[in-house]
Write a protein that holds these residues in place. Structure first.
Motif, PDB file in Angstrom:
ATOM      1  N   ALA A  20       0.839  -1.202   0.000  1.00  0.00           N
ATOM      2  CA  ALA A  20       0.000   0.000   0.000  1.00  0.00           C
ATOM      3  C   ALA A  20       0.875   1.254   0.000  1.00  0.00           C
ATOM      4  N   LEU A  21       0.362   2.334  -0.603  1.00  0.00           N
ATOM      5  CA  LEU A  21       1.109   3.605  -0.710  1.00  0.00           C
ATOM      6  C   LEU A  21       0.358   4.717   0.001  1.00  0.00           C
ATOM      7  N   SER A  22       1.114   5.583   0.660  1.00  0.00           N
ATOM      8  CA  SER A  22       0.513   6.734   1.335  1.00  0.00           C
ATOM      9  C   SER A  22       0.404   7.897   0.355  1.00  0.00           C
ATOM     10  N   LEU A  23      -0.258   8.965   0.795  1.00  0.00           N
ATOM     11  CA  LEU A  23      -0.368  10.154  -0.047  1.00  0.00           C
ATOM     12  C   LEU A  23       1.014  10.710  -0.374  1.00  0.00           C
ATOM     13  N   ASP A  24       1.893  10.715   0.615  1.00  0.00           N
ATOM     14  CA  ASP A  24       3.241  11.231   0.387  1.00  0.00           C
ATOM     15  C   ASP A  24       4.006  10.363  -0.612  1.00  0.00           C
ATOM     16  N   ASP A  25       3.835   9.033  -0.507  1.00  0.00           N
ATOM     17  CA  ASP A  25       4.502   8.132  -1.448  1.00  0.00           C
ATOM     18  C   ASP A  25       4.090   8.451  -2.881  1.00  0.00           C
ATOM     19  N   LEU A  26       2.788   8.658  -3.068  1.00  0.00           N
ATOM     20  CA  LEU A  26       2.275   8.945  -4.408  1.00  0.00           C
ATOM     21  C   LEU A  26       2.736  10.320  -4.893  1.00  0.00           C
ATOM     22  N   ALA A  27       2.682  11.308  -4.003  1.00  0.00           N
ATOM     23  CA  ALA A  27       3.048  12.679  -4.386  1.00  0.00           C
ATOM     24  C   ALA A  27       4.501  12.765  -4.832  1.00  0.00           C
ATOM     25  N   ARG A  28       5.401  11.997  -4.172  1.00  0.00           N
ATOM     26  CA  ARG A  28       6.817  12.047  -4.530  1.00  0.00           C
ATOM     27  C   ARG A  28       7.062  11.509  -5.936  1.00  0.00           C
ATOM     28  N   ARG A  29       6.186  10.647  -6.427  1.00  0.00           N
ATOM     29  CA  ARG A  29       6.390  10.036  -7.740  1.00  0.00           C
ATOM     30  C   ARG A  29       5.661  10.793  -8.861  1.00  0.00           C
ATOM     31  N   LEU A  30       4.741  11.672  -8.489  1.00  0.00           N
ATOM     32  CA  LEU A  30       3.943  12.393  -9.490  1.00  0.00           C
ATOM     33  C   LEU A  30       4.523  13.780  -9.767  1.00  0.00           C
ATOM     34  N   PRO A  31       4.143  14.363 -10.886  1.00  0.00           N
ATOM     35  CA  PRO A  31       4.599  15.722 -11.203  1.00  0.00           C
ATOM     36  C   PRO A  31       4.157  16.698 -10.115  1.00  0.00           C
ATOM     37  N   GLU A  32       4.923  17.727  -9.897  1.00  0.00           N
ATOM     38  CA  GLU A  32       4.602  18.718  -8.862  1.00  0.00           C
ATOM     39  C   GLU A  32       3.237  19.356  -9.140  1.00  0.00           C
ATOM     40  N   GLY A  33       2.452  19.485  -8.067  1.00  0.00           N
ATOM     41  CA  GLY A  33       1.137  20.108  -8.185  1.00  0.00           C
ATOM     42  C   GLY A  33       0.017  19.144  -8.508  1.00  0.00           C
ATOM     43  N   ALA A  34       0.320  17.860  -8.687  1.00  0.00           N
ATOM     44  CA  ALA A  34      -0.728  16.882  -8.994  1.00  0.00           C
ATOM     45  C   ALA A  34      -1.661  16.734  -7.798  1.00  0.00           C
ATOM     46  N   ASP A  35      -2.943  16.694  -8.054  1.00  0.00           N
ATOM     47  CA  ASP A  35      -3.948  16.574  -6.986  1.00  0.00           C
ATOM     48  C   ASP A  35      -4.161  15.091  -6.672  1.00  0.00           C
ATOM     49  N   VAL A  36      -3.355  14.569  -5.753  1.00  0.00           N
ATOM     50  CA  VAL A  36      -3.386  13.141  -5.442  1.00  0.00           C
ATOM     51  C   VAL A  36      -4.704  12.745  -4.789  1.00  0.00           C
ATOM     52  N   GLU A  37      -5.173  13.529  -3.833  1.00  0.00           N
ATOM     53  CA  GLU A  37      -6.402  13.197  -3.108  1.00  0.00           C
ATOM     54  C   GLU A  37      -7.594  13.121  -4.065  1.00  0.00           C
ATOM     55  N   ALA A  38      -7.673  14.063  -4.987  1.00  0.00           N
ATOM     56  CA  ALA A  38      -8.785  14.065  -5.938  1.00  0.00           C
ATOM     57  C   ALA A  38      -8.702  12.842  -6.846  1.00  0.00           C
ATOM     58  N   ASP A  59      -4.112   4.604   6.561  1.00  0.00           N
ATOM     59  CA  ASP A  59      -3.677   5.793   5.822  1.00  0.00           C
ATOM     60  C   ASP A  59      -2.837   5.464   4.598  1.00  0.00           C
ATOM     61  N   ARG A  60      -2.969   4.262   4.094  1.00  0.00           N
ATOM     62  CA  ARG A  60      -2.276   3.860   2.877  1.00  0.00           C
ATOM     63  C   ARG A  60      -3.298   3.267   1.909  1.00  0.00           C
ATOM     64  N   TRP A  61      -3.054   3.463   0.638  1.00  0.00           N
ATOM     65  CA  TRP A  61      -4.018   3.047  -0.380  1.00  0.00           C
ATOM     66  C   TRP A  61      -3.515   1.832  -1.151  1.00  0.00           C
ATOM     67  N   ARG A  62      -4.465   0.987  -1.518  1.00  0.00           N
ATOM     68  CA  ARG A  62      -4.114  -0.213  -2.285  1.00  0.00           C
ATOM     69  C   ARG A  62      -5.345  -0.752  -2.986  1.00  0.00           C
ATOM     70  N   PHE A  63      -5.109  -1.523  -4.039  1.00  0.00           N
ATOM     71  CA  PHE A  63      -6.184  -2.265  -4.693  1.00  0.00           C
ATOM     72  C   PHE A  63      -6.280  -3.646  -4.039  1.00  0.00           C
ATOM     73  N   GLN A  64      -7.490  -4.118  -3.824  1.00  0.00           N
ATOM     74  CA  GLN A  64      -7.672  -5.448  -3.272  1.00  0.00           C
ATOM     75  C   GLN A  64      -8.967  -6.047  -3.788  1.00  0.00           C
ATOM     76  N   THR A  65      -9.073  -7.365  -3.694  1.00  0.00           N
ATOM     77  CA  THR A  65     -10.280  -8.068  -4.136  1.00  0.00           C
ATOM     78  C   THR A  65     -11.471  -7.624  -3.307  1.00  0.00           C
ATOM     79  N   ALA A  66     -12.597  -7.445  -3.951  1.00  0.00           N
ATOM     80  CA  ALA A  66     -13.818  -7.071  -3.236  1.00  0.00           C
ATOM     81  C   ALA A  66     -14.125  -8.112  -2.163  1.00  0.00           C
ATOM     82  N   ALA A  67     -14.548  -7.638  -0.999  1.00  0.00           N
ATOM     83  CA  ALA A  67     -14.758  -8.529   0.147  1.00  0.00           C
ATOM     84  C   ALA A  67     -15.738  -9.659  -0.156  1.00  0.00           C
TER      85      ALA A  67
END
Length: 216
Positions: A20-38, A59-67
């Protein structure tokens, strides 16, 4: 407003990530100013009700099989249980010398018989408690089962390999007494298990009674 490109980038990162990735993990890999939360909110909405869903855990995001589809991911398979050396020796003694008591097993092996070893053999259905010896203390006697014959591909106990063959195969490494002999197929066939003259037929009732006392 989130751009389609940002949403695709976040989707790609989450899909390829080992965890799973946090908001900060995603933001560091994306172009500056990208709206990660949206982008995450848009992806969560798009994957709602699908076989794979976007969820936030700690507080981390991931894809997983539907329950509700978790049952599709389960797999049942039989894992063979390997008998320990002690269990193999105990089983061999019981097979060749039945009906046999715990004390007799210990006398042949030269060491105390572990309760756990006998429990494993009983649990696997290779051994069963036959009756009680008509001697002081009325010790329990043990013998093999039909499952034992089926497991080792034997038509009857008379088909058991000789003690020398067992030792050569590494299944028995004991200095057995001279009276340790092959079972008599005439006395004990594959489909019958008569009580020996020294065994008590009321064993099952006695044993269950003792088990209940131990539990209480």
């Amino acid at each position: 407003m989130v751009t389609a490109e940002t949403e695709r980038e976040v989707e790609a990162l989450l899909f390829a990530a080992a965890g799973a990735l946090s908001l900060d993990d995603l933001a560091r890999r994306l172009p500056e100013g990208a709206d990660v939360e949206a982008a995450l909110a848009a992806l969560a909405a798009r994957y709602t009700g699908r076989g794979v869903e976007l969820v936030c855990v700690a507080d981390r995001w991931r894809f997983q099989t539907a329950a509700d589809l978790a049952w599709l991911m389960t797999e049942e398979r039989d894992e063979p249980r390997r008998l320990s050396k002690a269990a193999q020796e105990t089983l061999a003694i019981i097979a060749y010398h039945q009906p046999v008591t715990r004390a007799e097993i210990e006398a042949v092996r030269g060491v105390a018989a572990s309760r756990g070893t006998l429990d494993v053999l009983l649990e696997l259905g290779l051994v069963r408690m036959r009756g009680r010896r008509r001697t002081p203390g009325r010790p329990v006697t043990y013998g093999t089962t039909e499952a034992f014959l089926e497991h080792y591909g034997l038509a009857s106990l008379a088909d058991l390999p000789g003690v020398a063959e067992m030792k050569a195969a590494g299944l028995l490494s004991l200095d057995l007494p001279a009276d340790f002999a092959m079972p008599d197929p005439a006395a004990l066939g594959p489909d019958e298990d008569p009580l020996e003259a020294g065994e008590a037929p009321e064993f099952h009732t006695d044993y269950l009674g003792e088990a209940e006392e131990l539990e209480n």
